[in-house]
Design an enzyme around this catalytic site. Structure first.
Site, PDB file in Angstrom:
ATOM      1  N   LEU A  34       0.826  -1.207   0.000  1.00 49.58           N
ATOM      2  CA  LEU A  34       0.000   0.000   0.000  1.00 49.58           C
ATOM      3  C   LEU A  34       0.856   1.252   0.000  1.00 49.58           C
ATOM      4  CD1 LEU A  34      -2.667   1.610   0.426  1.00 49.58           C
ATOM      5  CD2 LEU A  34      -2.463   1.111   2.871  1.00 49.58           C
ATOM      6  N   CYS A  35       0.500   2.212  -0.861  1.00 43.12           N
ATOM      7  CA  CYS A  35       1.071   3.564  -0.873  1.00 43.12           C
ATOM      8  C   CYS A  35       2.600   3.504  -0.929  1.00 43.12           C
ATOM      9  CB  CYS A  35       0.558   4.336   0.332  1.00 43.12           C
ATOM     10  SG  CYS A  35       0.886   6.116   0.290  1.00 43.12           S
ATOM     11  N   LEU A  36       3.301   4.160  -0.009  1.00 46.27           N
ATOM     12  CA  LEU A  36       4.758   4.149  -0.002  1.00 46.27           C
ATOM     13  C   LEU A  36       5.301   2.736   0.176  1.00 46.27           C
ATOM     14  CD1 LEU A  36       7.460   5.602  -0.047  1.00 46.27           C
ATOM     15  CD2 LEU A  36       7.143   6.164   2.373  1.00 46.27           C
TER      16      LEU A  36
END
Length: 418
Positions: free
Chosen positions: A154-156
């Protein structure tokens, strides 16, 4: 406000003034979004049963207990961002992607990052790569005996997972079977609203701040993200708490949102400069842990999820990064925003869009125009996809082993401290 004050005989004004003073003193002048203690980590949140089987200076690794008699032979490693605590991926029973995966027969592991302090000021992105996903892969493969591992990120945490795949490819190592990337930026050409907070002057100002403390305070990250949705996350609570004299309504996502983390100084500067300012990963210039990374070298099948109203990872930017991957990509758009688009269990409100084209068109809006709407959660679309990439079924592997014994119950210690 006037009606509320009249109905309560002025008590709402007194409560509102008291809330305002409290928030000025204890919350840096921002209206409180949650009442402390409303949700307890390990009981209400991050509650899927499991054990911590590994710990280093940056992360703990959780292995979740099986909930099916048989499991897929290829395990699933979850790679969260370290900007917030990991449990957005294990939010609450019925709203947990971890729980969903375990109940669908996957042996799931989760990285839980430490909340860093000044002692980790020199930690870099290379350190996060080696001591995060790469170290986790070592443990997962040792415990399960699997040749390869599926990774959901997820995300970073997704940016780092893709970088890890590129890093392994540069070393000739084939250890990741598939990638699931949720609201993940790989190409930072169009950072959306967050670009306002990631220009050269802002980065220089952050560097000066972090030079003194050794880290970026957790409150800074939270305030930045709150301001991106000021109407919902600031003014709404200013009216409710200060003008109407009410307490915030309990909401698990906001309890997680308030549980922010610090960022090590060296990593934060490197991350902002190499990705947001210079877009090095997408341009094949990013070097981590001794290797130059090529995003096109990420040739695993990839399931890429974006969200239609994401203000942190705009869907067009997520799309452009996905189009640079070297493998077969199934690109999905979920309804809602950056977090609710991921915490999206099956419900009457869930929906997603998918284009049937075998290759992603160059223009994201061309894809959007051809994508069909499906009145289901993307979780329901992902379940057969990840099952097809998870091999045959087997008896569940042991929880930990002689080399990596059980250290404690989930959710572990790192998520609770700081």
């Amino acid at each position: 406000m006037v009606k509320k004050a009249f109905d309560t005989g002025g008590r709402s004004l007194v409560r509102g003034a008291r809330n305002l003073v409290r928030d000025l003193v204890t919350n840096k002048g921002m209206p409180r979004q949650v009442t402390p203690g409303t949700h307890v980590v390990g009981a209400d949140l991050a509650a899927t049963p499991g054990k911590v089987v590994f710990r280093n200076r940056l992360m703990e690794l959780i292995q979740y207990e099986p909930q099916t008699e048989r499991v897929h032979e290829i395990p699933l490693l979850m790679s969260p961002p370290w900007i917030n605590k990991y449990y957005i991926m294990d939010l609450a029973p019925g709203k947990s992607l971890v729980e969903w995966a375990v109940q669908h027969g996957h042996t799931v592991f989760m990285i839980s990052y430490r909340n860093p302090d000044a002692a980790l000021r020199e930690v870099t992105m290379s350190d996060y790569l080696r001591e995060g996903p790469v170290a986790a892969l070592d443990v997962v493969q040792e415990i399960t005996g699997a040749d390869t591992v599926n990774v959901a990120a997820l995300c970073l945490g997704g940016t780092l997972a893709a970088a890890t795949s590129a890093w392994l490819a540069a070393r000739g190592e084939d250890r990741i079977n598939s990638l699931t990337l949720m609201n993940t930026m790989l190409d930072f050409t169009s950072p959306g609203q967050l670009g306002v907070f990631t220009d050269e002057k802002t980065v220089e100002r952050l560097e000066r701040t972090m030079e003194r403390s050794g880290y970026l305070p957790a409150s800074h990250m939270k305030t930045t993200f709150d301001l991106l949705r000021a109407t919902d996350l600031v003014w709404n609570y200013a009216v409710n708490n200060w003008l109407l004299g009410e307490e915030p309504t309990p909401f698990d996502m906001l309890s997680w949102n308030s549980d922010s983390t610090r960022m090590p100084a060296a990593m934060q500067t490197e991350y902002l400069r190499t990705l947001y300012l210079e877009n090095q990963f997408a341009e094949g210039k990013l070097e981590l842990a001794g290797e130059r990374l090529d995003v096109a070298a990420v040739r695993q099948d990839a399931y890429v999820v974006t969200a239609e109203t994401d203000h942190i990872a705009p869907w067009e930017g997520v799309y452009r990064g996905a189009a640079k991957l070297g493998g077969t990509v199934r690109f999905i758009m979920s309804n809602s925003g950056h977090i609710a688009g991921v915490v999206n269990p099956p419900s009457p409100k869930s929906r997603h869009w998918y284009g049937e084209s075998a290759q992603l068109p160059a223009d994201p809006h061309e894809w959007r125009a051809s994508a069909a709407e499906h009145q289901t959660s993307w979780w329901e679309d992902w379940a057969p996809w990840i099952a097809a990439h998870a091999g045959q079924e087997r008896t569940p592997p042991p929880t930990g082993d002689a080399r990596f014994p059980v250290l404690s119950d989930a959710p572990g210690s790192y998520v609770l401290h700081g």
